[in-house]
Enzyme design. Structure first.
Site, PDB file in Angstrom:
ATOM      1  N   ASN A 176       0.835  -1.190   0.000  1.00 50.54           N
ATOM      2  CA  ASN A 176       0.000   0.000   0.000  1.00 50.54           C
ATOM      3  C   ASN A 176       0.879   1.253   0.000  1.00 50.54           C
ATOM      4  O   ASN A 176       0.701   2.152  -0.819  1.00 50.54           O
ATOM      5  CB  ASN A 176      -0.914  -0.037   1.228  1.00 50.54           C
ATOM      6  CG  ASN A 176      -1.907   1.086   1.240  1.00 50.54           C
ATOM      7  OD1 ASN A 176      -2.901   1.047   0.551  1.00 50.54           O
ATOM      8  ND2 ASN A 176      -1.626   2.126   2.007  1.00 50.54           N
ATOM      9  N   GLY A 195      -9.319  -2.094  -4.518  1.00 46.92           N
ATOM     10  CA  GLY A 195      -8.221  -2.382  -3.593  1.00 46.92           C
ATOM     11  C   GLY A 195      -7.150  -1.314  -3.566  1.00 46.92           C
ATOM     12  O   GLY A 195      -7.336  -0.208  -4.056  1.00 46.92           O
ATOM     13  N   CYS A 196      -6.014  -1.653  -2.950  1.00 45.66           N
ATOM     14  CA  CYS A 196      -4.926  -0.690  -2.722  1.00 45.66           C
ATOM     15  C   CYS A 196      -4.106  -0.503  -3.985  1.00 45.66           C
ATOM     16  O   CYS A 196      -2.925  -0.850  -4.028  1.00 45.66           O
ATOM     17  CB  CYS A 196      -4.006  -1.177  -1.616  1.00 45.66           C
ATOM     18  SG  CYS A 196      -4.846  -1.750  -0.149  1.00 45.66           S
ATOM     19  N   VAL A 197      -4.700   0.009  -5.035  1.00 44.62           N
ATOM     20  CA  VAL A 197      -3.965   0.169  -6.290  1.00 44.62           C
ATOM     21  C   VAL A 197      -3.891   1.649  -6.656  1.00 44.62           C
ATOM     22  O   VAL A 197      -4.894   2.312  -6.659  1.00 44.62           O
ATOM     23  CB  VAL A 197      -4.646  -0.608  -7.437  1.00 44.62           C
ATOM     24  CG1 VAL A 197      -3.847  -0.446  -8.716  1.00 44.62           C
ATOM     25  CG2 VAL A 197      -4.756  -2.059  -7.084  1.00 44.62           C
TER      26      VAL A 197
END
Lengths: 431, 105
Positions: free
Chosen positions: A393, B103-105
Site C-alpha cells: 500500500n 483495492g490498494c492500487v
C-alpha cells in the site's frame, strides 16, 4: 436515511477508552504538527483535534447531560444528513488513522480510534465511500479484494515457479501449494499475484535460499482486510476467520503476512480479539522472518550488490502500530552499502498518505497526493535513490508521489532489495 | 468531476485520473492518458500491450492477470515495466481506458 442508527451504534461503542478520548482534549494544539495533512496544508481543519471534534459534538449532544439540555452551550450538534456528509469527508477523506497524533498527545487521546469509530457509525448508515465498499464486498464475495479466482491463482503460481527456477538456476525450486504441515504459510495479496509479482518472486528466492519449509494456500490468498478501514467490524472479523481457518487447515506453525502493513496489524493485533480465541499458530510479518534468516546466518547477503543510496519508509501499521522498526534496519545494514535514515523515522515516522484505505478511495485521491508532500520532502532530503517500504500500500502511494512530484527514486519492496543482495548456495566460492 | 486537458482534448476522469466513461475510449484518448503516465510516445510495443488489455477488458469486464498479459503478448515482466514505468495497473490499464481496479492500487 435514518441517522439515528449511527447514534445508536455510537452508544454501543462507548467504552472507557473511547469516552476518555472524547472527554479529555485540552485543545492545546500540539497534535497539529504531528499530522501530515496539517503539515501539508497548514489548514486548521486538518488539525487532529478539529477532526475529532466532529465526533465530540455528536457525543456531547446525545450522551452528556449539558449537551442534551443546552447543546448550544457546549458546541453539541444534532446528527443529521448534512452533518453525516461532513463527518464522512473528515473521517474517510482527511485521516489515515496513522496514529502519529496519538503518540504525540500529552493526554494520550487516540484520534485514530475516534476516526475509526466515526467510520463505523457511517458504515452503519451505508455511507462508506463506494470505491472502498466495492473492495470490501468483493473480498467477502470472492475471498480477495481483486476477485482473483482459484484457477487464476494456481496458474500464476505455476508461472511464478518457472520464473523462480530461472532466477536461482535450479529446475527443482518449488512454490509449494496447500502443503499440509509446512512450517510457514505465506499469505500474499491479490495485488502481488495479479499485478506486481516481482516481490513474490523475490520472496520465493529468499525462502529458497533459507531452505524454508513453506507453502501458499489456494483457498485464501489475501492478507489485506479492507473492512478494518471501512469500519465494518463484522466483515473484518469474517475475513480474519477465513484466514485463520485456512491456516489451521494446513497445520502450519507460522502465518507469515506479506509486505502489507494493515493486513499484518489486523491478523497480529486485532484478529484474536475479534474472534475471541488464542490462535494455535504465530502471526508474523515476512520482515520478521527475513530478519531471522539474516541474523542467524541462514541466508547470506552481499551489500556491494546494492550500491545506490537507500532510505527506508516505516509503514505506520508496522512501526508505530506494530512495533517493527529495528528489524528492517538490521536487515538493510547487511543488504545495502549506503543507508540513509529519514527524519523523523521509526515510531515517529510520517505517514506516506496512502494509509487507512486512502488508496482504495478514489474520491479523496487529490488530497491524498497533497498530504504526501511532507513524505516527499523527507525522502528528497536524504538524496537517496531507492526508497524501501515493506508494505504494498505504501509502495503504491510512493509511486504516485514519485510521479506527481517527479522524485528521482525507485520504490522497492524490502524482499526485492534483499533478494538482489542474496548470495545463493554455490555462489559463495566466487566471492 | 475533475477534467484533464491534453493537447486540446478534454476528458472527464476520476480523482485518480482514470477515464470516467470507459466506453468513449479511442486511440487519441489513449495517447492523452499515456502522457499522464510518463509515456511520451506510444510505440508498436506499447500498442500491443494496450490493445491486448483493452480487448480482454471488453470481453471479460476486468483487467487480465499479469501472467496472461505476459504470456499472450510475449513480453517479460521486466519489459512490461520498462514500457510502463508506473506498472501494469496504473500505467497500462489506465491508458487502455479501464476503470480503476478495486483495492490498494
Amino acid at each position: 436515511m435514518s441517522t439515528q442508527k449511527a447514534v445508536d451504534f455510537l452508544k454501543g461503542r462507548l467504552n472507557k477508552k473511547l469516552i476518555a478520548s472524547l472527554e479529555v482534549c485540552a485543545h492545546c494544539g500540539i497534535c497539529k504538527d504531528s499530522c501530515h495533512y496539517y503539515r501539508a496544508s497548514q489548514d486548521p481543519v486538518h488539525t487532529p483535534a478539529y477532526k475529532a471534534e466532529k465526533l465530540r459534538k455528536i457525543y456531547r449532544r446525545y450522551f452528556t447531560p449539558t449537551g442534551k439540555l443546552f447543546p448550544g452551550l457546549v458546541g453539541a450538534r444534532d446528527f443529521d444528513e448534512e452533518y453525516a456528509r461532513e463527518l464522512k469527508d473528515i473521517a474517510f477523506g482527511s485521516c489515515t488513522m496513522c496514529r502519529r497524533c496519538t503518540i504525540n498527545c500529552p493526554m494520550g487521546i487516540d484520534t485514530g480510534l475516534i476516526v475509526r469509530t466515526a467510520r463505523a457509525m457511517l458504515a452503519a448508515i451505508n455511507m462508506v465511500p463506494a470505491s472502498l465498499k466495492a473492495g470490501v464486498d468483493l473480498t467477502i464475495e470472492s475471498g480477495n479484494n481483486m476477485g482473483v479466482t482459484r484457477e487464476e491463482f494456481l496458474e500464476t503460481i505455476e508461472w511464478l515457479e518457472e520464473q523462480l527456477q530461472d532466477e536461482v538456476g535450479d529446475s527443482k525450486a518449488k512454490i509449494p501449494v496447500d502443503k499440509k504441515g509446512a512450517r510457514v504459510l505465506y499469505m500474499t495479496i491479490p495485488l502481488e499475484v495479479k499485478v506486481y509479482p516481482l516481490s513474490f518472486i523475490a520472496l520465493a528466492k529468499i525462502f529458497y535460499a533459507a531452505g524454508e519449509d513453506w507453502t501458499v494456500s489456494s483457498k485464501m490468498f489475501d492478507a489485506t482486510n479492507l473492512a478494518l478501514f471501512s469500519g465494518e467490524d463484522d466483515l473484518a472479523r469474517l475475513h480474519a476467520q477465513r484466514l485463520r481457518d485456512a491456516t489451521v487447515e494446513l497445520g502450519v506453525k507460522v502465518l507469515a503476512m506479506t509486505e502489507c502493513g494493515h493486513g499484518f496489524r489486523a491478523m497480529r493485533w486485532e484478529a484474536e480479539n475479534w474472534l475471541g480465541e488464542k490462535f494455535p499458530f504465530e502471526v508474523r510479518h515476512v520482515v520478521e522472518l527475513i530478519h531471522e534468516y539474516v541474523t542467524s546466518g541462514r541466508i547470506k547477503l552481499d551489500p556491494s550488490r546494492n550500491t545506490k543510496p537507500v532510505t527506508y519508509h516505516d509503514p505506520c501499521n508496522l512501526a508505530r502500530n506494530g512495533g517493527i522498526y529495528k528489524e528492517p534496519r538490521e536487515i538493510l545494514a547487511r543488504a545495502v552499502s549506503d543507508f540513509r535514515e529519514m527524519s523523523p523515522s521509526g515510531v515517529e515516522n510520517l505517514c506516506c498518505g496512502g494509509g487507512g484505505g486512502m488508496l482504495a478511495m478514489t474520491d479523496y485521491a487529490k488530497s491524498r497526493i497533497a498530504a504526501g508532500k511532507p513524505k516527499v520532502d523527507q525522502i528528497m532530503a536524504t538524496e537517496a535513490k531507492e526508497v524501501v517500504a515493506p508494505c504494498h500500500n505504501c509502495m503504491v502511494q510512493l509511486q504516485d508521489l514519485k510521479k506527481h512530484y517527479k522524485m528521482p527514486v525507485n520504490i522497492t519492496a524490502l524482499s526485492e532489495i534483499v533478494a538482489n543482495a542474496l548470495v545463493l548456495p554455490g555462489e559463495e566460492k566466487n566471492n | 468531476m475533475p477534467q484533464i486537458e491534453i493537447d486540446g482534448l478534454v476528458l472527464n476522469v476520476d480523482e485518480d485520473g482514470f477515464i470516467e466513461d470507459p466506453t468513449i475510449w479511442n486511440e487519441e484518448i489513449a495517447k492523452a492518458l499515456a502522457k499522464t503516465e510518463g509515456v511520451t510516445e506510444l510505440t508498436e510495443d506499447h500498442w500491443k500491450v494496450v490493445n491486448y488489455i483493452r480487448n480482454y477488458y471488453l470481453q471479460y469486464q476486468i483487467a487480465p492477470m499479469i501472467r496472461k498479459l505476459c504470456k499472450d503478448t510475449g513480453f517479460s515482466l521486466k519489459e512490461i515495466y520498462e514500457l510502463f514505468p508506473s506498472g501494469p495497473a496504473k500505467g497500462a490499464c489506465k491508458i487502455a481506458g479501464l476503470p480503476k481496479p478495486t483495492g490498494c492500487v
